[in-house]
Design a protein around this motif. Structure first.
Motif, PDB file in Angstrom:
ATOM      1  N   LEU A 108       0.868  -1.161  -0.114  1.00  0.00           N
ATOM      2  CA  LEU A 108      -0.158  -0.119  -0.182  1.00  0.00           C
ATOM      3  C   LEU A 108       0.738   1.290  -0.048  1.00  0.00           C
ATOM      4  CD1 LEU A 108      -2.111  -2.148   1.017  1.00  0.00           C
ATOM      5  CD2 LEU A 108      -3.178  -0.491   2.117  1.00  0.00           C
ATOM      6  N   GLU A 109       2.072   1.006   0.815  1.00  0.00           N
ATOM      7  CA  GLU A 109       2.737   2.344   1.018  1.00  0.00           C
ATOM      8  C   GLU A 109       3.546   2.719  -0.556  1.00  0.00           C
ATOM      9  OE1 GLU A 109       6.219   3.937   3.844  1.00  0.00           O
ATOM     10  OE2 GLU A 109       6.214   1.917   3.604  1.00  0.00           O
ATOM     11  N   ILE A 110       3.747   1.801  -1.140  1.00  0.00           N
ATOM     12  CA  ILE A 110       4.591   2.258  -2.713  1.00  0.00           C
ATOM     13  C   ILE A 110       3.334   2.698  -3.370  1.00  0.00           C
ATOM     14  CG2 ILE A 110       4.058  -0.050  -3.993  1.00  0.00           C
ATOM     15  CD1 ILE A 110       7.049   0.158  -4.559  1.00  0.00           C
ATOM     16  N   LEU A 143       0.805   4.605  -2.264  1.00  0.00           N
ATOM     17  CA  LEU A 143       0.838   6.105  -1.577  1.00  0.00           C
ATOM     18  C   LEU A 143       1.896   7.102  -2.206  1.00  0.00           C
ATOM     19  CD1 LEU A 143      -0.754   5.102   1.562  1.00  0.00           C
ATOM     20  CD2 LEU A 143      -1.919   6.079  -0.367  1.00  0.00           C
ATOM     21  N   ARG A 144       3.080   6.654  -2.230  1.00  0.00           N
ATOM     22  CA  ARG A 144       4.523   7.329  -2.565  1.00  0.00           C
ATOM     23  C   ARG A 144       4.048   7.777  -3.885  1.00  0.00           C
ATOM     24  NH1 ARG A 144       9.876   4.915  -0.037  1.00  0.00           N
ATOM     25  NH2 ARG A 144      10.664   6.466  -0.980  1.00  0.00           N
ATOM     26  N   PHE A 145       3.678   6.764  -4.961  1.00  0.00           N
ATOM     27  CA  PHE A 145       3.378   7.127  -6.167  1.00  0.00           C
ATOM     28  C   PHE A 145       2.160   8.288  -6.480  1.00  0.00           C
ATOM     29  CE2 PHE A 145       1.297   6.191 -10.147  1.00  0.00           C
ATOM     30  CZ  PHE A 145       2.351   6.549 -11.326  1.00  0.00           C
ATOM     31  N   ALA A 146       1.196   8.061  -5.660  1.00  0.00           N
ATOM     32  CA  ALA A 146       0.254   9.249  -5.653  1.00  0.00           C
ATOM     33  C   ALA A 146       0.576  10.604  -5.355  1.00  0.00           C
ATOM     34  CB  ALA A 146      -0.824   8.569  -5.161  1.00  0.00           C
ATOM     35  N   ARG A 147       1.506  10.386  -4.105  1.00  0.00           N
ATOM     36  CA  ARG A 147       2.038  11.594  -3.735  1.00  0.00           C
ATOM     37  C   ARG A 147       2.972  12.298  -4.768  1.00  0.00           C
ATOM     38  NH1 ARG A 147       1.423  13.890   1.080  1.00  0.00           N
ATOM     39  NH2 ARG A 147       0.833  12.049   2.155  1.00  0.00           N
ATOM     40  N   ARG A 148       3.978  11.631  -5.475  1.00  0.00           N
ATOM     41  CA  ARG A 148       4.595  12.270  -6.230  1.00  0.00           C
ATOM     42  C   ARG A 148       3.931  12.777  -7.537  1.00  0.00           C
ATOM     43  NH1 ARG A 148       9.219  14.855  -6.915  1.00  0.00           N
ATOM     44  NH2 ARG A 148      10.363  14.690  -8.733  1.00  0.00           N
ATOM     45  N   MET A 149       2.796  11.877  -8.147  1.00  0.00           N
ATOM     46  CA  MET A 149       2.070  12.357  -8.943  1.00  0.00           C
ATOM     47  C   MET A 149       1.029  13.726  -8.864  1.00  0.00           C
ATOM     48  SD  MET A 149       2.432  10.395 -11.804  1.00  0.00           S
ATOM     49  CE  MET A 149       0.976  10.222 -12.759  1.00  0.00           C
ATOM     50  N   ALA A 150       0.858  13.741  -7.463  1.00  0.00           N
ATOM     51  CA  ALA A 150      -0.033  14.898  -7.127  1.00  0.00           C
ATOM     52  C   ALA A 150       0.655  16.161  -7.148  1.00  0.00           C
ATOM     53  CB  ALA A 150      -0.731  14.655  -5.762  1.00  0.00           C
ATOM     54  N   TRP A 180       0.352  -3.382 -10.397  1.00  0.00           N
ATOM     55  CA  TRP A 180       0.952  -3.170  -9.142  1.00  0.00           C
ATOM     56  C   TRP A 180       1.608  -4.720  -8.730  1.00  0.00           C
ATOM     57  CZ3 TRP A 180       2.047   1.610  -7.862  1.00  0.00           C
ATOM     58  CH2 TRP A 180       1.155   2.465  -8.141  1.00  0.00           C
ATOM     59  N   GLY A 181       0.984  -5.693  -9.152  1.00  0.00           N
ATOM     60  CA  GLY A 181       1.492  -6.935  -8.814  1.00  0.00           C
ATOM     61  C   GLY A 181       2.780  -7.576  -9.007  1.00  0.00           C
ATOM     62  N   GLN A 182       3.477  -6.686  -9.738  1.00  0.00           N
ATOM     63  CA  GLN A 182       4.912  -6.851 -10.181  1.00  0.00           C
ATOM     64  C   GLN A 182       5.898  -6.566  -8.824  1.00  0.00           C
ATOM     65  OE1 GLN A 182       6.939  -3.492 -12.647  1.00  0.00           O
ATOM     66  NE2 GLN A 182       4.893  -3.553 -13.066  1.00  0.00           N
ATOM     67  N   GLU A 211      13.344  -5.959  -4.531  1.00  0.00           N
ATOM     68  CA  GLU A 211      14.162  -5.615  -5.835  1.00  0.00           C
ATOM     69  C   GLU A 211      13.508  -4.779  -6.653  1.00  0.00           C
ATOM     70  OE1 GLU A 211      16.969  -7.666  -9.257  1.00  0.00           O
ATOM     71  OE2 GLU A 211      16.223  -8.829  -7.695  1.00  0.00           O
ATOM     72  N   VAL A 212      12.399  -5.107  -7.143  1.00  0.00           N
ATOM     73  CA  VAL A 212      11.544  -4.650  -8.095  1.00  0.00           C
ATOM     74  C   VAL A 212      10.992  -3.147  -7.554  1.00  0.00           C
ATOM     75  CG1 VAL A 212       9.431  -4.674  -9.457  1.00  0.00           C
ATOM     76  CG2 VAL A 212      10.840  -6.737  -9.286  1.00  0.00           C
ATOM     77  N   ALA A 213      10.555  -3.242  -6.440  1.00  0.00           N
ATOM     78  CA  ALA A 213      10.128  -1.986  -5.618  1.00  0.00           C
ATOM     79  C   ALA A 213      11.154  -1.087  -5.352  1.00  0.00           C
ATOM     80  CB  ALA A 213       9.814  -2.357  -4.308  1.00  0.00           C
ATOM     81  N   ALA A 214      12.274  -1.346  -5.162  1.00  0.00           N
ATOM     82  CA  ALA A 214      13.642  -0.585  -4.972  1.00  0.00           C
ATOM     83  C   ALA A 214      13.815   0.290  -6.450  1.00  0.00           C
ATOM     84  CB  ALA A 214      14.624  -1.096  -4.420  1.00  0.00           C
ATOM     85  N   ARG A 215      13.768  -0.471  -7.458  1.00  0.00           N
ATOM     86  CA  ARG A 215      13.926   0.074  -8.839  1.00  0.00           C
ATOM     87  C   ARG A 215      12.862   1.105  -9.232  1.00  0.00           C
ATOM     88  NH1 ARG A 215      14.285  -5.199 -12.505  1.00  0.00           N
ATOM     89  NH2 ARG A 215      13.882  -3.730 -13.998  1.00  0.00           N
ATOM     90  N   PHE A 216      11.604   0.668  -8.749  1.00  0.00           N
ATOM     91  CA  PHE A 216      10.580   1.570  -9.096  1.00  0.00           C
ATOM     92  C   PHE A 216      11.106   2.931  -8.322  1.00  0.00           C
ATOM     93  CE2 PHE A 216       6.433   3.054  -7.427  1.00  0.00           C
ATOM     94  CZ  PHE A 216       5.786   3.372  -8.553  1.00  0.00           C
TER      95      PHE A 216
END
Length: 239
Positions: free
Chosen positions: A7-9, A11-18, A188-190, A201-206
């Motif tokens: 969930l956090e990843i 929310l971090r994406f949504a904040r950046r897009m906002a 988001w399943g990735q 690993e995938v989350a860190a790249r993102f």
């Protein structure tokens, strides 16, 4: 249940897009994450929905934790309000489909958590089980929808040979990059491994790429695996 980091990843994406777009943060969460669906709500994306209204009051301020938001999700899980898959469709193992009689197109869907063997659903040990799922589903399809002409898929999973090898070669080689559907859980399943463990690993790249994002139109490049569309004549599957 999904881990809190999943969930956090989002929310971090949504904040950046906002921040980049000037969109209010709650609206960005609605439009740029799958959290509406993750809470067990429908496809309406109605910001006035009472459950959603309660959820957005739990959203964290920048730099704070997500405990309140995660607890809200966990409570809905405990109440049985968050299905692991689309319950309105019959399933054959991990697979299901939708059929459009007007276009005569079959749309494939995959739900990894329906494999309860304890082994990765796309692992070599489960390959025959997945093929059996597909044989049974297409046998049904041939009887129920004899006029079907084409099969389509859309998922980041087509980036993985473990998934592509289940289908006719024509289906996998047809893959083209598609605009990501942020409101659907599939993309988001990735960030998850088998058993809903976080793929760090995938989350860190993102997150590394996200930190350098300067244009909301380029958001798709943040995702290590792109959403791919595939198609082939249904006769390839019957053969």
């Amino acid at each position: 249940m999904y881990p809190a980091a999943f969930l956090e990843i989002q929310l971090r994406f949504a904040r950046r897009m906002a921040k980049l777009s000037g969109m209010p943060y709650p609206q960005s969460v609605l439009r740029n994450t799958a959290l509406y669906r993750i809470l067990g709500l429908d496809w309406s994306l109605d910001p006035r929905e009472p459950v959603w209204q309660r959820f957005i009051t739990t959203l964290p301020e920048e730099g704070t934790g997500i405990e309140a938001a995660y607890n809200f999700y966990a409570e809905r899980c405990a109440q049985g309000l968050v299905p692991d898959f689309e319950p309105s469709r019959p399933h054959w193992g991990c697979f299901s489909f939708e059929y459009d009689g007007d276009t005569r197109v079959v749309r494939l869907h995959f739900a990894a958590n329906l494999d309860t063997s304890g082994t990765g659903p796309l692992s070599s040990r489960r390959q025959e089980a997945r093929l059996a799922d597909l044989r049974a589903m297409f046998a049904h399809m041939r009887q129920a929808h004899p006029d079907a002409e084409r099969v389509e898929g859309g998922s980041w999973l087509y980036n993985r040979i473990e998934y592509r090898r289940l289908f006719p070669p024509e289906f996998g080689t047809s893959a083209t990059v598609a605009h990501p559907a942020l409101i659907a859980r599939g993309l988001w399943g990735q960030f998850l491994r088998h058993g809903n463990r976080m793929n760090e690993e995938v989350a860190a790249r993102f997150l590394t790429i996200l930190a350098g994002l300067r244009d909301t139109e380029a958001f798709a490049a943040c995702f290590p695996y792109q959403n791919l569309l595939t198609e082939a004549p249904i006769q390839c599957f019957y053969a």
